[in-house]
Design a protein around this motif. Structure first.
Motif, PDB file in Angstrom:
ATOM      1  N   LYS A  16     -22.033 -24.361  21.866  1.00  0.00           N
ATOM      2  CA  LYS A  16     -22.254 -25.791  22.072  1.00  0.00           C
ATOM      3  C   LYS A  16     -23.239 -26.343  21.055  1.00  0.00           C
ATOM      4  CE  LYS A  16     -21.199 -25.846  26.939  1.00  0.00           C
ATOM      5  NZ  LYS A  16     -21.608 -26.048  28.304  1.00  0.00           N
ATOM      6  N   ASP A  17     -24.244 -25.538  20.710  1.00  0.00           N
ATOM      7  CA  ASP A  17     -25.325 -26.018  19.847  1.00  0.00           C
ATOM      8  C   ASP A  17     -25.686 -24.937  18.821  1.00  0.00           C
ATOM      9  OD1 ASP A  17     -27.652 -26.978  18.682  1.00  0.00           O
ATOM     10  OD2 ASP A  17     -28.521 -27.639  20.582  1.00  0.00           O
ATOM     11  N   PRO A  18     -25.026 -24.949  17.644  1.00  0.00           N
ATOM     12  CA  PRO A  18     -25.310 -23.924  16.639  1.00  0.00           C
ATOM     13  C   PRO A  18     -26.792 -23.836  16.249  1.00  0.00           C
ATOM     14  CG  PRO A  18     -23.317 -25.104  16.049  1.00  0.00           C
ATOM     15  CD  PRO A  18     -23.931 -25.842  17.201  1.00  0.00           C
ATOM     16  N   LYS A  19     -27.465 -24.964  16.140  1.00  0.00           N
ATOM     17  CA  LYS A  19     -28.884 -24.931  15.768  1.00  0.00           C
ATOM     18  C   LYS A  19     -29.706 -24.215  16.833  1.00  0.00           C
ATOM     19  CE  LYS A  19     -32.899 -27.667  14.445  1.00  0.00           C
ATOM     20  NZ  LYS A  19     -33.781 -26.626  14.912  1.00  0.00           N
ATOM     21  N   ALA A  20     -29.435 -24.500  18.104  1.00  0.00           N
ATOM     22  CA  ALA A  20     -30.164 -23.828  19.185  1.00  0.00           C
ATOM     23  C   ALA A  20     -29.901 -22.321  19.153  1.00  0.00           C
ATOM     24  CB  ALA A  20     -29.770 -24.412  20.542  1.00  0.00           C
ATOM     25  N   SER A  21     -28.664 -21.924  18.860  1.00  0.00           N
ATOM     26  CA  SER A  21     -28.350 -20.489  18.754  1.00  0.00           C
ATOM     27  C   SER A  21     -29.113 -19.850  17.612  1.00  0.00           C
ATOM     28  CB  SER A  21     -26.843 -20.282  18.561  1.00  0.00           C
ATOM     29  OG  SER A  21     -26.145 -20.644  19.719  1.00  0.00           O
ATOM     30  N   LYS A  22     -29.124 -20.518  16.454  1.00  0.00           N
ATOM     31  CA  LYS A  22     -29.856 -19.975  15.301  1.00  0.00           C
ATOM     32  C   LYS A  22     -31.342 -19.869  15.621  1.00  0.00           C
ATOM     33  CE  LYS A  22     -27.597 -22.864  12.588  1.00  0.00           C
ATOM     34  NZ  LYS A  22     -27.176 -23.669  11.439  1.00  0.00           N
ATOM     35  N   ASP A  23     -31.896 -20.903  16.273  1.00  0.00           N
ATOM     36  CA  ASP A  23     -33.318 -20.879  16.631  1.00  0.00           C
ATOM     37  C   ASP A  23     -33.619 -19.745  17.614  1.00  0.00           C
ATOM     38  OD1 ASP A  23     -33.687 -23.074  14.995  1.00  0.00           O
ATOM     39  OD2 ASP A  23     -33.799 -24.529  16.648  1.00  0.00           O
ATOM     40  N   TRP A  24     -32.753 -19.547  18.613  1.00  0.00           N
ATOM     41  CA  TRP A  24     -32.959 -18.497  19.603  1.00  0.00           C
ATOM     42  C   TRP A  24     -32.953 -17.118  18.938  1.00  0.00           C
ATOM     43  CZ3 TRP A  24     -31.008 -14.033  21.495  1.00  0.00           C
ATOM     44  CH2 TRP A  24     -31.476 -13.603  22.731  1.00  0.00           C
TER      45      TRP A  24
END
Length: 129
Positions: A16-24
């Protein structure tokens, strides 16, 4: 024909949120992320620099089509043009035409379950320049 697949070139998945995945993954697992995801460097048995890409895609991406799966594997290959020819002769579904970029050649096939697979004949040194 020499080797077919020589390694894993990349792991791609929908989120849903590639940026959130990368940050995690950066915070919790130490991935060195950028706009595309994270590149892992390693050496093959001859000592050559090689890379494997990890990339989250937006959940509405069309890049994995016609597969309905939430993921796509990218495999490193030695001679893409020859391999695509052999795969066609073996009855494998080949998608589109080979595409060439400064970092390598790409082709796509479907496996027996209809999963889209990306085949990559890399030019790893491009990433090191």
């Amino acid at each position: 024909m020499k080797k077919r697949v020589t390694g894993i070139g990349g792991l791609f998945f929908k989120t849903k949120d590639p940026k959130a995945s990368k940050d995690w993954y950066k915070k919790h697992l130490g991935f060195n992320t950028d706009d595309y995801g994270s590149t892992f460097w390693w050496k093959d048995k001859e000592g050559n620099d090689c890379s494997t890409q990890w990339s989250p895609f937006k959940e509405d991406t069309k890049h994995f089509e016609p597969s309905k799966k939430e993921f796509m594997f990218n495999y490193r290959v030695e001679n893409l043009q020859e391999l695509i020819k052999v795969l066609k002769e073996e009855g494998v579904t080949v998608l589109g035409e080979i595409e060439e970029y400064s970092y390598g050649k790409f082709g796509w096939i479907l496996d027996n379950d209809g999963n889209k697979i990306e085949l990559w004949e890399p030019i790893d040194k491009t990433f090191l320049e």
